[in-house]
Write an enzyme that holds these catalytic residues in place. Sequence first.
Site, mmCIF file in Angstrom:
data_model
loop_
_atom_site.group_PDB
_atom_site.id
_atom_site.type_symbol
_atom_site.label_atom_id
_atom_site.label_comp_id
_atom_site.label_asym_id
_atom_site.label_seq_id
_atom_site.Cartn_x
_atom_site.Cartn_y
_atom_site.Cartn_z
ATOM 1 N N VAL A 1 -6.290 -3.184 -1.566
ATOM 2 C CA VAL A 1 -7.544 -2.617 -1.003
ATOM 3 C C VAL A 1 -8.572 -3.879 -0.776
ATOM 4 C CG1 VAL A 1 -9.291 -1.033 -1.166
ATOM 5 C CG2 VAL A 1 -7.230 -0.599 -1.817
ATOM 6 N N LYS B 1 -5.783 2.978 1.692
ATOM 7 C CA LYS B 1 -6.606 2.441 0.649
ATOM 8 C C LYS B 1 -7.435 3.500 0.183
ATOM 9 C CE LYS B 1 -6.157 -1.917 3.468
ATOM 10 N NZ LYS B 1 -6.534 -2.495 4.636
ATOM 11 N N GLU C 1 -4.657 -5.264 -6.969
ATOM 12 C CA GLU C 1 -6.325 -5.486 -6.486
ATOM 13 C C GLU C 1 -6.266 -5.609 -5.266
ATOM 14 O OE1 GLU C 1 -9.625 -5.485 -7.690
ATOM 15 O OE2 GLU C 1 -9.939 -5.948 -5.792
ATOM 16 N N GLY D 1 -5.041 -11.963 4.980
ATOM 17 C CA GLY D 1 -4.972 -13.561 4.887
ATOM 18 C C GLY D 1 -4.109 -14.079 3.886
ATOM 19 N N LYS E 1 0.718 -1.217 -0.196
ATOM 20 C CA LYS E 1 0.006 -0.271 0.063
ATOM 21 C C LYS E 1 0.642 1.353 0.029
ATOM 22 C CE LYS E 1 -1.753 -2.441 3.119
ATOM 23 N NZ LYS E 1 -2.307 -2.872 4.666
HETATM 24 N N1 HSE Z 1 -3.943 -4.494 8.959
HETATM 25 C C1 HSE Z 1 -4.625 -4.867 7.839
HETATM 26 C C2 HSE Z 1 -6.336 -4.979 8.483
HETATM 27 C C3 HSE Z 1 -4.447 -5.750 6.810
HETATM 28 O O1 HSE Z 1 -6.525 -4.963 9.553
HETATM 29 O O2 HSE Z 1 -7.167 -4.716 7.529
HETATM 30 C C4 HSE Z 1 -4.979 -5.607 5.389
HETATM 31 O O3 HSE Z 1 -4.523 -4.575 4.767
#
Ligand code: HSE
Length: 331
Positions: free
Chosen positions: A147, A219, A144, A311, A120
């Site tokens: 975000v 994002k 992709e 994940g 990011k």
């Molecule tokens: N730290 C981020 C979250 C991980 O908690 O959504 C994904 O960008």
Amino acid sequence: MRLFICGFGTVGQGFAEVLESRKAFFEQRYGTQPVIVGIMDSKTYAVDEKGLDPLAMVERKGTTRKVGDREYTDSVKVLDSVDYDLLVEVSPTDIKTGGVGLINITHALETGKDVITVNKGPLALKFQELIALAKANRCKFRFEGSVGGAMPIINLCRENLMGEEIQSVRGILNGTCNFILSKMDKGQPFEQALREAQEMGYAETDPTNDIEGYDTACKVVILANSVFGRNVTFSDVKITGITSITEEAISMAASRNMVIRLIGEVSETALEVSPRLIPKGHPLALTGTLNIAQITTDLAGPVTVSGRGAGRKETASAILSDLISIMDERL
Ligand code: HSE
């Protein structure tokens, strides 16, 4: 297609496993397999023109904590040491400077390589510069998974909703914050909920980026630039995180049949991350670690998507879809 993977943490390893699991798919669709000719982690690397064994590399990283025998100090020299077509840049993000990810992506594009990233920082800081570089060098550049992880959003807006005027995107784009707020709804203290989110591997290396809203802001910037064609950067976002949300505020919201959720919003004019009151039962009153986005368009009206925002396999699934799109165009 010869791939170089930069970053061999959870996402890099997940991608290697997913590639292996899709062998039959690639064979059937293209009559050939993508091969991984190089992998680097933060200190070591492995290269092989004939292709590295993805599962053996995951195994090796798991047992030795290193992906290769050779140590390096200059990632660009490592990239130049092998012939590759596409860089998968998934090294840990640096949202202050763009870090090594920005160096790697820039170098790959400058040398005519296609790039897929979920990193990011570089996108939130240098989006338009990177797009221009990709264009000048006729490279494909896709992101992709940056975000919403597995939740389709960028390509959904740019490809499936093609021709629509997208008026706004509002959503929950950080699983850590949503997990904390959901736990606080049930009376759990902030610190304890944060610790749990860290244990689950959701939180960023520095969880300040999650709880202060910086991760959501990155994002929001990526969506504003890629979907709305704006030219904005991280410093343009109005950001309020969740650190000042008290148990009293949560209880007061509950007494009005509301919950507090950290919402990222992009439109032609808005660029904001802030905690908002959301009526219980509303799609954005989501509970847990899932992400969700409500896209409002002129023809289709509201379109809502939800999915796992982070994940191993999940983020790898977004990289896989970007890879297939590029291979469809290249092969
Ligand atoms: N730290 C981020 C979250 C991980 O908690 O959504 C994904 O960008």
